[in-house]
Design a protein around this motif. Structure first.
Motif, PDB file in Angstrom:
ATOM      1  N   ILE A  76       0.848  -1.199   0.000  1.00  0.00           N
ATOM      2  CA  ILE A  76       0.000   0.000   0.000  1.00  0.00           C
ATOM      3  C   ILE A  76       0.881   1.247   0.000  1.00  0.00           C
ATOM      4  O   ILE A  76       0.673   2.173  -0.768  1.00  0.00           O
ATOM      5  N   ALA A  77       1.892   1.235   0.891  1.00  0.00           N
ATOM      6  CA  ALA A  77       2.743   2.410   1.031  1.00  0.00           C
ATOM      7  C   ALA A  77       3.449   2.719  -0.287  1.00  0.00           C
ATOM      8  O   ALA A  77       3.490   3.876  -0.733  1.00  0.00           O
ATOM      9  N   LEU A  78       3.992   1.686  -0.941  1.00  0.00           N
ATOM     10  CA  LEU A  78       4.713   1.925  -2.186  1.00  0.00           C
ATOM     11  C   LEU A  78       3.757   2.425  -3.264  1.00  0.00           C
ATOM     12  O   LEU A  78       4.105   3.332  -4.038  1.00  0.00           O
ATOM     13  N   VAL A 119      -7.560  28.561  -5.491  1.00  0.00           N
ATOM     14  CA  VAL A 119      -6.659  28.350  -4.360  1.00  0.00           C
ATOM     15  C   VAL A 119      -7.362  27.625  -3.215  1.00  0.00           C
ATOM     16  O   VAL A 119      -6.836  26.673  -2.635  1.00  0.00           O
ATOM     17  N   LYS A 120      -8.595  28.081  -2.921  1.00  0.00           N
ATOM     18  CA  LYS A 120      -9.297  27.478  -1.791  1.00  0.00           C
ATOM     19  C   LYS A 120      -9.546  26.009  -2.031  1.00  0.00           C
ATOM     20  O   LYS A 120      -9.351  25.178  -1.142  1.00  0.00           O
ATOM     21  N   ARG A 121      -9.983  25.669  -3.265  1.00  0.00           N
ATOM     22  CA  ARG A 121     -10.274  24.280  -3.529  1.00  0.00           C
ATOM     23  C   ARG A 121      -8.996  23.440  -3.474  1.00  0.00           C
ATOM     24  O   ARG A 121      -8.994  22.317  -2.966  1.00  0.00           O
ATOM     25  N   THR A 122      -7.904  24.003  -3.980  1.00  0.00           N
ATOM     26  CA  THR A 122      -6.642  23.259  -3.953  1.00  0.00           C
ATOM     27  C   THR A 122      -6.236  22.949  -2.522  1.00  0.00           C
ATOM     28  O   THR A 122      -5.835  21.830  -2.203  1.00  0.00           O
ATOM     29  N   LYS A 123      -6.346  23.961  -1.644  1.00  0.00           N
ATOM     30  CA  LYS A 123      -5.982  23.735  -0.243  1.00  0.00           C
ATOM     31  C   LYS A 123      -6.908  22.700   0.382  1.00  0.00           C
ATOM     32  O   LYS A 123      -6.471  21.834   1.141  1.00  0.00           O
ATOM     33  N   PHE A 124      -8.192  22.808   0.042  1.00  0.00           N
ATOM     34  CA  PHE A 124      -9.172  21.857   0.566  1.00  0.00           C
ATOM     35  C   PHE A 124      -8.775  20.434   0.156  1.00  0.00           C
ATOM     36  O   PHE A 124      -8.736  19.519   0.990  1.00  0.00           O
ATOM     37  N   ILE A 125      -8.434  20.270  -1.130  1.00  0.00           N
ATOM     38  CA  ILE A 125      -8.088  18.931  -1.619  1.00  0.00           C
ATOM     39  C   ILE A 125      -6.830  18.424  -0.924  1.00  0.00           C
ATOM     40  O   ILE A 125      -6.745  17.249  -0.553  1.00  0.00           O
ATOM     41  N   ALA A 126      -5.858  19.313  -0.708  1.00  0.00           N
ATOM     42  CA  ALA A 126      -4.622  18.885  -0.046  1.00  0.00           C
ATOM     43  C   ALA A 126      -4.925  18.341   1.348  1.00  0.00           C
ATOM     44  O   ALA A 126      -4.443  17.273   1.730  1.00  0.00           O
ATOM     45  N   HIS A 127      -5.742  19.087   2.110  1.00  0.00           N
ATOM     46  CA  HIS A 127      -6.059  18.619   3.461  1.00  0.00           C
ATOM     47  C   HIS A 127      -6.903  17.360   3.424  1.00  0.00           C
ATOM     48  O   HIS A 127      -6.731  16.463   4.260  1.00  0.00           O
ATOM     49  N   LEU A 128      -7.820  17.290   2.439  1.00  0.00           N
ATOM     50  CA  LEU A 128      -8.656  16.097   2.294  1.00  0.00           C
ATOM     51  C   LEU A 128      -7.784  14.878   2.039  1.00  0.00           C
ATOM     52  O   LEU A 128      -7.922  13.835   2.685  1.00  0.00           O
ATOM     53  N   MET A 129      -6.814  15.038   1.115  1.00  0.00           N
ATOM     54  CA  MET A 129      -5.969  13.902   0.772  1.00  0.00           C
ATOM     55  C   MET A 129      -5.103  13.501   1.954  1.00  0.00           C
ATOM     56  O   MET A 129      -4.890  12.318   2.211  1.00  0.00           O
ATOM     57  N   CYS A 130      -4.605  14.506   2.686  1.00  0.00           N
ATOM     58  CA  CYS A 130      -3.742  14.204   3.828  1.00  0.00           C
ATOM     59  C   CYS A 130      -4.505  13.393   4.863  1.00  0.00           C
ATOM     60  O   CYS A 130      -4.004  12.381   5.367  1.00  0.00           O
ATOM     61  N   SER A 131      -5.721  13.804   5.183  1.00  0.00           N
ATOM     62  CA  SER A 131      -6.481  13.074   6.195  1.00  0.00           C
ATOM     63  C   SER A 131      -6.906  11.708   5.693  1.00  0.00           C
ATOM     64  O   SER A 131      -6.897  10.737   6.447  1.00  0.00           O
ATOM     65  N   LEU A 132      -7.259  11.631   4.411  1.00  0.00           N
ATOM     66  CA  LEU A 132      -7.638  10.338   3.841  1.00  0.00           C
ATOM     67  C   LEU A 132      -6.448   9.383   3.894  1.00  0.00           C
ATOM     68  O   LEU A 132      -6.580   8.213   4.266  1.00  0.00           O
ATOM     69  N   LEU A 133      -5.262   9.914   3.566  1.00  0.00           N
ATOM     70  CA  LEU A 133      -4.058   9.091   3.638  1.00  0.00           C
ATOM     71  C   LEU A 133      -3.770   8.686   5.077  1.00  0.00           C
ATOM     72  O   LEU A 133      -3.285   7.586   5.337  1.00  0.00           O
ATOM     73  N   ALA A 134      -4.094   9.581   6.016  1.00  0.00           N
ATOM     74  CA  ALA A 134      -3.912   9.216   7.428  1.00  0.00           C
ATOM     75  C   ALA A 134      -4.818   8.052   7.775  1.00  0.00           C
ATOM     76  O   ALA A 134      -4.435   7.155   8.532  1.00  0.00           O
ATOM     77  N   GLY A 135      -6.035   8.038   7.194  1.00  0.00           N
ATOM     78  CA  GLY A 135      -6.935   6.909   7.399  1.00  0.00           C
ATOM     79  C   GLY A 135      -6.346   5.630   6.826  1.00  0.00           C
ATOM     80  O   GLY A 135      -6.344   4.580   7.480  1.00  0.00           O
ATOM     81  N   VAL A 136      -5.799   5.720   5.604  1.00  0.00           N
ATOM     82  CA  VAL A 136      -5.159   4.562   4.980  1.00  0.00           C
ATOM     83  C   VAL A 136      -3.979   4.108   5.831  1.00  0.00           C
ATOM     84  O   VAL A 136      -3.798   2.913   6.108  1.00  0.00           O
ATOM     85  N   ALA A 137      -3.186   5.080   6.279  1.00  0.00           N
ATOM     86  CA  ALA A 137      -2.033   4.762   7.113  1.00  0.00           C
ATOM     87  C   ALA A 137      -2.485   4.093   8.402  1.00  0.00           C
ATOM     88  O   ALA A 137      -1.829   3.177   8.900  1.00  0.00           O
TER      89      ALA A 137
END
Lengths: 348, 368
Positions: free
Chosen positions: A199-201, A237-255
């Motif tokens: 998964i990590a790779l 810009v706002k949507r990009t930042k939103f997506i970045a945080h969304l992806m980070c938290s989603l990845l934290a869930g995967v992690a």
């Protein structure tokens, strides 16, 4: 450019190549230091370091950290920070464990729980940071508190999961052909990795491709580098930042699920300090906190460097627990100063 | 303590509008809400009893006393944190680890290499002064990273955050020295004959000192000007680097005081638990106090109020049998609500909404 480096610059220009940018220089420094460290360990310490399995063990131990650090790099590239990831990992572990053992859930359901928690976190934090323009540090600080508190509310005692389907998944070993070694008795032992590493790779490769070759990836760099000019270029810009945080938290869930697969238990103290390790790995990997600069491969190498130095410290006999923390801090200090020198060199 | 701006205004509406703009408005409202909540749920919360402790000296007990007692450390740290935040636009996340170092130094000096010495190896004042020096040196280290290498404060202090507790354990070689001298316990407990806990007096002294310093020196002005615009501060003849380092050194001093209180409370130390997560509470205190976390203008009274508000919340939650591990979840909800309400975007929206709704009345009440 200063006159002294004129010749060097000219030499590079003839090759039709811009002189090494900050980003590449930081990445090269990281990779070189990691290689030197690992080769040094092989030469001077030998033993375990000579086996490929040692590297795979590091990967297995740190698969969750690799995933969170990648998510952290995304957020840091857009100029934010998310310190709630460690808490989310612990919350996911505990929720999945409770789901499997007490609620009669099955493995697919637990995966959905993990992703759901990550998604919910991402939506809330992303909305607060991007659209309400609250500082990411304070929001994710509250997020971390919330996750840690919720973990104990879900279940207060640590326990091991006994679900059979999960245990089978946890103990799945993927044999890496040709990387094994012979043990002391002369038997050939295959080198193996677990599902978390796969998964990590996958995450590393996907994010690398996304950052390098997609519109969204370039928008991340643009927003982090200068959000004003990104806005003028027509980037949302706002949507990009939103997506970045969304992806980070989603990845934290995967992690969280990867971590759960590795430890197979739920505990409120799981992944304590993982957010700081993730930030440290990103920094070591050449991601600048000011945003706009960063590389997923660098982050990956950053995690490996961090765990290699921990391995080295424990294998040269500095067993006292404090040395690990002190060396990691010293390494972080070194990299921060290198970063600072490299970035300020350009301005002069 | 400073009063919030109570300039006599002609109408109550104007007064409220003025008040909501004051940075100290948020902690006061939060504190009032908590106070009213407690009054409605259980007036017994405010009961203060005069008991006698095991040595027969009178001590006051009650939730309010607990708040004053346990909130002191936070209030002291909030002083330093406010200055650091104002000058460098970032926060020091290593204070908890630095408290562990300071406490460890104090015990190392007091106990030498023995685990439980019969008598103190050195006077408490010497131990405290040494802890001050060590904590200020670590503060200067953080400050130097921030000022000279231009590393974001949060990240620069991440180094000490990672190493701090390990250094604290290393100072005492992981021993847990116990101080048996009763007078050492005065700093974290009560002095015989005085019924109010000593940490409160220490906090009051610290607040008084910083109030005098801010009133009679240019420190506050310089810190704010560096925080608002570093370049123009430099062009006006200030030395921003020095001022940034100075704020970190002052925070180091606060850390040493807190370290003394912390080790005095239990007469020993637990390296991994002492002052755990206090950095987060201290940052919250600053944010609650209405200070911008991005630096610039600051409001010291607000931060100190914020610190006691957080302790008020903690004590209230404990009263309703919330386990200490679950406490952060409730705190987080409160923090998010407060931060969302004080966010400029939300404020602007609410302000517009309020104007629309009550065009004849200008009592724009924003917080419900």
């Amino acid at each position: 450019m200063a006159t002294s480096s004129k010749t060097a610059a000219a030499a590079k220009q003839t090759k039709k190549k811009v002189s090494l940018s900050d980003q590449n220089l930081l990445l090269v420094i990281t990779i070189v230091i990691f290689l030197v460290m690992y080769l040094g360990a092989i030469i001077f310490l030998g033993g375990g370091f000579r086996n490929a399995q040692n590297l795979f063990n590091i990967l297995m131990q740190q698969s969750a950290l690799i995933i969170t650090a990648c998510g952290m790099s995304l957020v840091m590239i857009t100029g934010g920070i998310d310190i709630s990831v460690g808490g989310v990992v612990a919350l996911v572990c505990m929720s999945c464990a409770v789901c499997l053992d007490y609620m009669g859930g099955n493995v697919p359901l637990s995966i959905l729980v993990a992703l759901g928690i990550g998604l919910a976190y991402g939506v809330v934090q992303g909305f607060l940071v991007a659209y309400l323009e609250i500082q990411p540090f304070i929001i994710s600080l509250a997020g971390m508190f919330f996750a840690r508190g919720m973990t104990t509310i879900v279940h207060s005692q640590p326990f091991n999961v006994e679900n059979e389907a999960f245990a089978a998944l946890k103990n799945t070993r993927i044999i890496v052909p040709g990387m094994g070694n012979t043990n002391r008795l002369g038997n050939y032992v295959d080198a193996y990795i677990n599902i978390g590493v796969i998964i990590a790779l996958l995450v590393v490769i996907l994010l690398f491709v996304m950052l390098r070759w997609t519109k969204l990836g370039r928008a991340f760099y643009a927003v982090g580098g200068n959000s004003q000019s990104a806005l003028m270029l027509g980037i949302n810009v706002k949507r990009t930042k939103f997506i970045a945080h969304l992806m980070c938290s989603l990845l934290a869930g995967v992690a969280g699920y990867a971590f759960f697969l590795y430890v197979g238990s739920g505990s409120p103290s799981h992944a304590s300090g993982m957010e700081m390790d993730a930030i440290a790995s990103s920094i070591i990997g050449g991601t600048l906190l000011t945003g706009g600069v960063g590389n997923i491969i660098g982050t990956f190498v950053g995690v490996l460097s961090l765990s290699t130095i921990q391995n080295i410290v424990s294998s040269i006999g500095l067993d006292d627990a404090w040395w690990t923390g002190i060396t990691v801090a010293a390494m972080l200090c070194l990299f921060l100063i290198i970063q600072s020198v490299v970035t300020s060199r350009k301005k002069d | 303590m400073q009063k919030s701006g109570t300039k006599s205004k002609s109408s109550a509406g104007q007064f409220f509008a003025e008040l909501t703009r004051k940075p100290i408005f948020i902690p006061i409202v939060a504190l009032l809400l908590l106070a009213i909540f407690n009054l409605v749920m259980d007036p017994g919360f405010y009961a203060i009893a005069l008991n006698h402790n095991s040595e027969g000296y009178p001590v006051l007990s009650g939730s309010l006393i607990t708040i004053l007692d346990n909130g002191s450390e936070l209030a002291i740290l909030a002083i330093g944190m406010t200055l650091v935040t104002a000058a460098s636009g970032g926060q020091d996340i290593s204070v908890g680890a630095a408290v562990a170092i300071a406490g460890s130094v104090i015990l190392r000096v007091l106990c030498g290499t023995e685990t439980q010495p019969e008598s103190l190896q050195a006077p408490v004042i010497v131990a405290f002064l040494l802890a001050c020096v060590v904590a200020m040196l670590f503060g200067a280290f953080n400050g130097a990273l921030v000022a000279f290498f231009r590393i974001q404060p949060m990240v620069a202090t991440l180094i000490l955050y990672t190493a701090g507790r390990n250094i604290a354990a290393w100072i005492n070689q992981n021993r847990l020295p116990i101080v048996s001298e009763p007078s050492f316990g005065y700093f974290g407990g009560t002095i015989p004959g005085i019924p109010i806990p000593t940490p409160f007096f220490i906090a009051v002294i610290c607040v008084a000192i910083i109030a005098l310093v801010l009133k009679f020196t240019t420190l506050g002005l310089y810190v704010q000007s560096v925080g608002i615009n570093e370049n123009s501060a430099r062009l006006n003849g200030l030395n921003p680097k020095l001022i940034k380092i100075l704020t970190f050194v002052i925070l180091g001093l606060c850390v040493a005081v807190v370290g003394l209180i912390k080790v005095s409370r239990i007469s020993t130390i637990n390296y991994s638990v002492v002052a755990k997560d206090i950095e987060m509470d201290a940052i919250l205190a600053v944010a609650l106090g209405g200070n911008s976390l991005a630096g610039g203008k600051f409001n010291m009274a607000g931060s100190i109020m914020g610190a006691y508000t957080i302790q008020f919340l903690t004590t209230t939650l404990y009263k309703y049998n919330v386990p200490s591990e679950a406490l952060p979840a409730y705190k987080a909800v409160v923090v998010i609500v407060l931060v969302v309400l004080s966010a400029p975007v939300v404020k602007a929206r609410l302000g517009a909404l309020g104007k629309k709704l009550s065009s004849k009345k200008n009592t724009a009440k924003e917080v419900g």
